[in-house]
Enzyme design. Structure first.
Site, PDB file in Angstrom:
ATOM      1  N   HIS A  20       0.831  -1.341   0.187  1.00  0.00           N
ATOM      2  CA  HIS A  20       0.095  -0.027  -0.054  1.00  0.00           C
ATOM      3  C   HIS A  20       0.947   1.142   0.087  1.00  0.00           C
ATOM      4  O   HIS A  20       2.023   1.207   0.223  1.00  0.00           O
ATOM      5  CB  HIS A  20      -1.069  -0.179   1.288  1.00  0.00           C
ATOM      6  CG  HIS A  20      -0.453  -0.005   2.579  1.00  0.00           C
ATOM      7  ND1 HIS A  20       0.265   1.087   2.848  1.00  0.00           N
ATOM      8  CD2 HIS A  20      -0.859  -0.781   3.665  1.00  0.00           C
ATOM      9  CE1 HIS A  20       0.498   0.865   4.392  1.00  0.00           C
ATOM     10  NE2 HIS A  20      -0.030  -0.048   4.567  1.00  0.00           N
ATOM     11  N   CYS A 129       1.194 -11.565  19.443  1.00  0.00           N
ATOM     12  CA  CYS A 129       0.349 -11.008  18.392  1.00  0.00           C
ATOM     13  C   CYS A 129       0.962 -11.282  17.014  1.00  0.00           C
ATOM     14  O   CYS A 129       1.926 -10.627  16.897  1.00  0.00           O
ATOM     15  CB  CYS A 129       0.082  -9.562  18.611  1.00  0.00           C
ATOM     16  SG  CYS A 129      -0.694  -8.495  17.309  1.00  0.00           S
ATOM     17  N   CYS A 132       1.934  -8.042  15.161  1.00  0.00           N
ATOM     18  CA  CYS A 132       3.049  -7.286  15.441  1.00  0.00           C
ATOM     19  C   CYS A 132       4.393  -8.273  15.100  1.00  0.00           C
ATOM     20  O   CYS A 132       5.461  -8.023  15.261  1.00  0.00           O
ATOM     21  CB  CYS A 132       3.370  -6.917  16.809  1.00  0.00           C
ATOM     22  SG  CYS A 132       1.975  -5.899  17.584  1.00  0.00           S
TER      23      CYS A 132
HETATM   24  N1  MSP Z   1       8.743  -7.404   7.777  1.00  0.00           N
HETATM   25  C1  MSP Z   1       8.811  -6.286   8.742  1.00  0.00           C
HETATM   26  C2  MSP Z   1      10.272  -5.542   8.592  1.00  0.00           C
HETATM   27  C3  MSP Z   1      11.308  -6.347   8.809  1.00  0.00           C
HETATM   28  S1  MSP Z   1      12.931  -5.486   8.349  1.00  0.00           S
HETATM   29  C4  MSP Z   1      14.060  -6.670   8.962  1.00  0.00           C
HETATM   30  C5  MSP Z   1       7.623  -5.403   8.607  1.00  0.00           C
HETATM   31  N2  MSP Z   1       7.000  -5.189   7.571  1.00  0.00           N
HETATM   32  S2  MSP Z   1       5.857  -4.436   7.072  1.00  0.00           S
HETATM   33  O1  MSP Z   1       5.454  -4.965   5.845  1.00  0.00           O
HETATM   34  O2  MSP Z   1       4.800  -4.426   7.884  1.00  0.00           O
HETATM   35  O3  MSP Z   1       6.246  -3.081   6.572  1.00  0.00           O
HETATM   36  C6  MSP Z   1       6.382  -2.158   7.696  1.00  0.00           C
HETATM   37  C7  MSP Z   1       7.083  -0.912   7.064  1.00  0.00           C
HETATM   38  O4  MSP Z   1       5.971  -0.295   6.152  1.00  0.00           O
HETATM   39  C8  MSP Z   1       7.123   0.264   8.035  1.00  0.00           C
HETATM   40  O5  MSP Z   1       8.228   0.233   8.632  1.00  0.00           O
HETATM   41  C9  MSP Z   1       6.984   1.291   7.130  1.00  0.00           C
HETATM   42  O6  MSP Z   1       8.479   1.653   7.058  1.00  0.00           O
HETATM   43  C10 MSP Z   1       6.198   1.036   6.121  1.00  0.00           C
HETATM   44  N3  MSP Z   1       4.570   1.460   6.464  1.00  0.00           N
HETATM   45  C11 MSP Z   1       3.695   0.873   6.770  1.00  0.00           C
HETATM   46  N4  MSP Z   1       2.483   1.719   6.646  1.00  0.00           N
HETATM   47  C12 MSP Z   1       2.972   2.992   6.907  1.00  0.00           C
HETATM   48  C13 MSP Z   1       2.101   4.023   6.975  1.00  0.00           C
HETATM   49  N5  MSP Z   1       1.078   4.180   7.211  1.00  0.00           N
HETATM   50  N6  MSP Z   1       2.841   5.094   6.912  1.00  0.00           N
HETATM   51  C14 MSP Z   1       4.283   5.130   6.409  1.00  0.00           C
HETATM   52  N7  MSP Z   1       4.944   4.004   6.673  1.00  0.00           N
HETATM   53  C15 MSP Z   1       4.468   2.924   6.646  1.00  0.00           C
HETATM   54  O7  MSP Z   1       7.498  -4.416   9.512  1.00  0.00           O
END
Ligand code: MSP
Length: 506
Positions: A20, A129, A132
């Protein structure tokens, strides 16, 4: 010492859904910085990828009715890689945590930490969770639910392996204290310091009865049977394995430590406490900097599937253009802070800053060159653009992309006013010598705008540089040379740039 490489990473993304706009935000920032450092002659290694050993991926595959997990992961990983391609992201590598090179590196890393005596077995009981992919402390639950995902976590009691995270408390505090830049922005540093001082405990790094994931290496003894590594322990190691750890030591030596881990503020505990402690345990150097950007809402509301306000970055870019999406995200949200995404606001910025500000300036300059000089660059004259570069380069090196964009738009506004003040249409009748100097100044300033825009709006920048007949120069010449004044050849052909920002239809 002047560095010649720049290793930059994004988080690797879960593949339980397609990307997204929030995920695109992280990747676009990283791409902008990668393009900037490449332009400045650094050997950039820009990596993104997919985090595939996660419980939530498995749940997504099951929900989709796909029994073949590997097939699901292959398909979804391709969706992510394809999304970055169509957004014009210039990552040099794409790592998947189901790849052999990652598995090899994880085993090597585990052994190093094991040999250091930092892994022990114990019993863990807590609330897990899957949103998370972490245990949530009982005290943080609200009405029995995870406060972030509003879901009831699973109560788990099992025998696990633990990593002695608490052993590194003093070393982490010491490193952060001595390296002001290590965690940026400063507000995040304070958050991490209080977590390390007050809450950080040893962490369980394996899961019993998890159907998918990297097996705990045999070195851990009989207890390893049937245990998979905790997804965060394996995922963080991607930053090493993508750089060749365990497979290509020459490459690893060249690129590690990373110069910048770009992450969202939601995952800083993992990146700023667990990850450096893991590296210390394995005897490896720490990354230079971890920068956490903020989160943004859409029209003031958290991005969430259940609220149905997920914005698909590809659909969005198809409608408005990749460059417009990049410009808006980087201009609207101060890097490091939270922000809001609104289509209404985008349309305002489009009209005033892109169509009227930049588009108009480009059209005016090119049209006047056509009209008064038959589309040829007039004789060179003195000029200077270095104050803009100075401020811009400082802002970029401090990861203040929003401020660097403002530097460019200050110049654009200045030049539009300069045209109004100089009135070339009057000079054409009264002072053709001055007219030539004004047009040369404008053309040369436009060349600089093209270069300044390269990391942010690469397609627009190329159109501008092409119209000036110098699109190839930035690919060959060193940045220091290109930043000088007076490189447009006298008599050189100036063409049209096409309509850069057409009127929006709806
Ligand atoms: N897989 C883990 C990261 C592992 S790194 C060794 C993870 N993945 S995730 O698919 O959930 O992606 C998280 C990242 O997406 C966040 O850290 C952020 O960089 C980005 N974002 C997800 N939603 C967001 C917003 N609403 N706004 C800005 N960034 C966002 O966590």
């Amino acid at each position: 010492m002047k560095k010649d490489k720049f290793y930059i990473t994004t988080p690797i993304f879960y593949v339980n859904d397609k990307p997204h706009i929030g995920h695109a935000y992280t990747t676009i920032i990283a791409d902008t910085l990668a393009r900037y450092y490449r332009f400045n002659g650094r050997d950039v290694y820009f990596v993104t990828g997919t985090d595939e050993n996660s419980q939530k991926n498995i749940e997504a595959a099951e929900k989709k009715g796909e029994p073949d997990i590997k097939k699901y992961l292959d398909e979804m990983s391709a969706v992510w890689a394809g999304a970055w391609d169509s957004l014009g992201i210039t990552n040099d590598d794409f790592i998947r945590t189901t790849e052999e090179r990652h598995l090899v590196g994880v085993n090597k890393f585990f052994k190093a930490v094991w040999d250091e005596g930092d892994i022990y077995s114990g019993t863990y009981e807590g609330y897990y969770c899957t949103g998370c992919e972490a245990f949530v402390p009982a005290g943080d639950l609200a009405d029995g639910k995870c406060p972030i995902h509003q879901k009831e976590p699973k109560k788990i009691k099992e025998r696990n392996y633990f990593f002695r995270l608490s052993k590194y408390r003093d070393a982490l505090l010491d490193h952060i204290g001595k390296n002001e830049d290590f965690i940026q922005p400063a507000s995040r540093q304070n958050e991490i310091l209080s977590y390390i001082r007050g809450f950080m405990e040893d962490i369980s790094i394996s899961r019993e009865s998890q159907k998918w994931g990297i097996a705990v290496p045999k070195i851990a003894g009989k207890g390893a049977d049937g245990q998979a590594l905790y997804v965060w322990f394996d995922a963080l190691i991607n930053y090493l394995t993508a750089a060749g750890y365990g497979a290509d030591e020459k490459k690893f030596k060249k690129y590690w430590p990373a110069d910048l881990h770009l992450v969202g503020k939601d995952i800083i505990k993992f990146h700023c406490a667990l990850w450096p402690a893991m590296l210390m345990s394995a005897g490896l150097p720490l990354p230079e900097k971890i920068f956490a950007h903020g989160f943004f809402t859409i029209d003031g509301i958290k991005i969430s599937k259940s609220l149905g306000n997920i914005l698909d970055p590809i659909e969005f870019a198809e409608k408005y253009g990749n460059d417009v999406l990049r410009y808006f995200l980087l201009r609207e949200i101060t890097l490091g802070e939270d922000g809001n995404f609104s289509v209404l606001r985008l349309k305002e910025r489009y009209a005033s800053e892109l169509a009227n500000g930049l588009g108009n300036l480009v059209n005016r300059i090119l049209a006047m060159t056509e009209k008064y000089f038959n589309g040829k660059c007039p004789e060179k004259c003195e000029g200077n653009i270095s104050p803009t570069w100075l401020s811009y380069d400082i802002n970029m090196s401090e990861t203040k992309t929003h401020a660097a964009l403002k530097d460019i738009w200050d110049l654009i506004d200045f030049l539009n006013k300069f045209i109004d003040a100089e009135q070339p249409w009057t000079l054409a009748k009264t002072d053709t010598g001055r007219l030539a100097r004004v047009i040369y100044t404008l053309l040369e300033s436009l060349r600089h705008i093209g270069l300044l825009l390269l990391p942010f709006m690469p397609e627009t920048a190329e159109k501008i540089l092409s119209a000036l007949g110098v699109a190839e120069s930035f690919k060959e010449s060193p940045a220091e040379k290109l930043k000088l004044w007076g490189l447009l050849p006298e008599g050189g052909i100036i063409t049209k740039a096409g309509q850069l920002f057409p009127r929006l239809i709806d």
